[in-house]
Design a protein around this motif. Structure first.
Motif, PDB file in Angstrom:
ATOM      1  N   THR A 212       0.845  -1.194   0.000  1.00  0.00           N
ATOM      2  CA  THR A 212       0.000   0.000   0.000  1.00  0.00           C
ATOM      3  C   THR A 212       0.879   1.241   0.000  1.00  0.00           C
ATOM      4  O   THR A 212       2.115   1.151  -0.061  1.00  0.00           O
TER       5      THR A 212
ATOM      6  N   ASP B 259      -3.399   9.491   2.244  1.00  0.00           N
ATOM      7  CA  ASP B 259      -4.729   9.176   1.721  1.00  0.00           C
ATOM      8  C   ASP B 259      -4.943   9.684   0.293  1.00  0.00           C
ATOM      9  O   ASP B 259      -6.068   9.766  -0.181  1.00  0.00           O
TER      10      ASP B 259
ATOM     11  N   ASN C 199      -5.042   3.033  -1.924  1.00  0.00           N
ATOM     12  CA  ASN C 199      -5.547   4.145  -1.123  1.00  0.00           C
ATOM     13  C   ASN C 199      -5.617   5.449  -1.917  1.00  0.00           C
ATOM     14  O   ASN C 199      -5.863   6.510  -1.344  1.00  0.00           O
TER      15      ASN C 199
ATOM     16  N   PRO D  58     -13.231   4.380   1.800  1.00  0.00           N
ATOM     17  CA  PRO D  58     -11.785   4.592   1.981  1.00  0.00           C
ATOM     18  C   PRO D  58     -11.224   4.027   3.279  1.00  0.00           C
ATOM     19  O   PRO D  58     -10.145   3.422   3.277  1.00  0.00           O
TER      20      PRO D  58
END
Length: 255
Positions: free
Chosen positions: A54, A58, A104, A183
């Motif tokens: 990841t 954000d 993300n 999210p």
């Protein structure tokens, strides 16, 4: 000193986080090398049965190549750059563990390619994915091979030559995002999937991933050989360097 790739472990799941949020986790050589090291470490660790990849923050999984690095390349450095990608992609393709991308945010260019080399992708409605390299003067070589394997030639041509980014709905429709969640649920859903995969028989998992690698190896080797030739020609022309300087100057003026 901040680690550009953070590694953590939750039970049988190893988590690797690209950690350059100030530049949307864009790649540079130290981050590529660190990710390779961590992938090999996790792949060799019997206590880890699945891997999650990841990005920090954000806004982005990874925005792709950091143009501040590649804008100064010459033909010889472009060749060694291709070798760095070969090593990273080999680490992803050769791991005996399933790899899940927790998306993300944006996954562009080489980060789009890395996401496609993962086995599963979980994202949210704001995710965008694509191959915008042409917009900054970078010729695509590994990207078209990876995209054709997943998407077919027509869509590969579309994404490569237009440089457009697909929204999450389109990504789901064509099968490259497996699930869209809120999210804040991207990581929990990804970990749930990773834990399910971690419970599968490890020898069968290793052999299945090995077979996927074997099935696609000829195309992989071809795209890397082409990449060495094409990137050397591109950078010898000076066009990528000019386009990247222009792209970066426009971005600075608009920010």
């Amino acid at each position: 000193m901040t680690d550009v790739v953070i590694s953590t472990q939750e039970g049988a799941v190893g988590i690797l986080t690209l950690n350059r949020p100030e530049v949307l986790n864009a790649w540079n050589s130290p981050m590529r090398q660190r990710l390779i090291e961590k992938l090999i470490q996790f792949s060799d660790d019997d206590s880890i049965r699945a891997i999650v990849l990841t990005g920090a923050g954000d806004r982005a999984f990874c925005a792709g190549q950091d143009l501040n690095e590649t804008k100064s390349f010459d033909a010889e450095r472009a060749k060694s750059w291709v070798e760095e990608w070969k090593t990273l992609y080999n680490a992803l393709r050769s791991s005996p563990k399933p790899i899940i991308a927790a998306l993300n945010g944006v996954a562009a260019g080489s980060a789009f390619q890395v996401a496609l080399l993962c086995d599963f992708r979980i994202g949210h409605a704001g995710v965008r994915m694509g191959q915008p390299e042409i917009n900054s003067g970078i010729a695509s070589t590994t990207g078209p091979w990876i995209m054709r394997e997943h998407l077919g030639l027509a869509r590969t041509i579309d994404l490569t030559l237009s440089g457009r980014l697909m929204n999450a709905d389109e990504c789901v429709q064509i099968g490259i995002i497996n699930k869209i969640v809120e999210p804040e649920q991207v990581m929990p859903e990804t970990l749930a999937l990773a834990n399910m995969l971690a419970e599968k028989p490890p020898v069968a998992m290793r052999l299945d991933r090995q077979r996927f690698k074997e099935m696609t190896e000829a195309g992989f080797e071809d795209c890397l050989a082409a990449g060495t030739r094409i990137q050397a020609e591109a950078y010898a022309s000076g066009e990528p360097q000019r386009m990247m300087e222009l792209f970066l100057s426009r971005r600075t003026k608009s920010s």
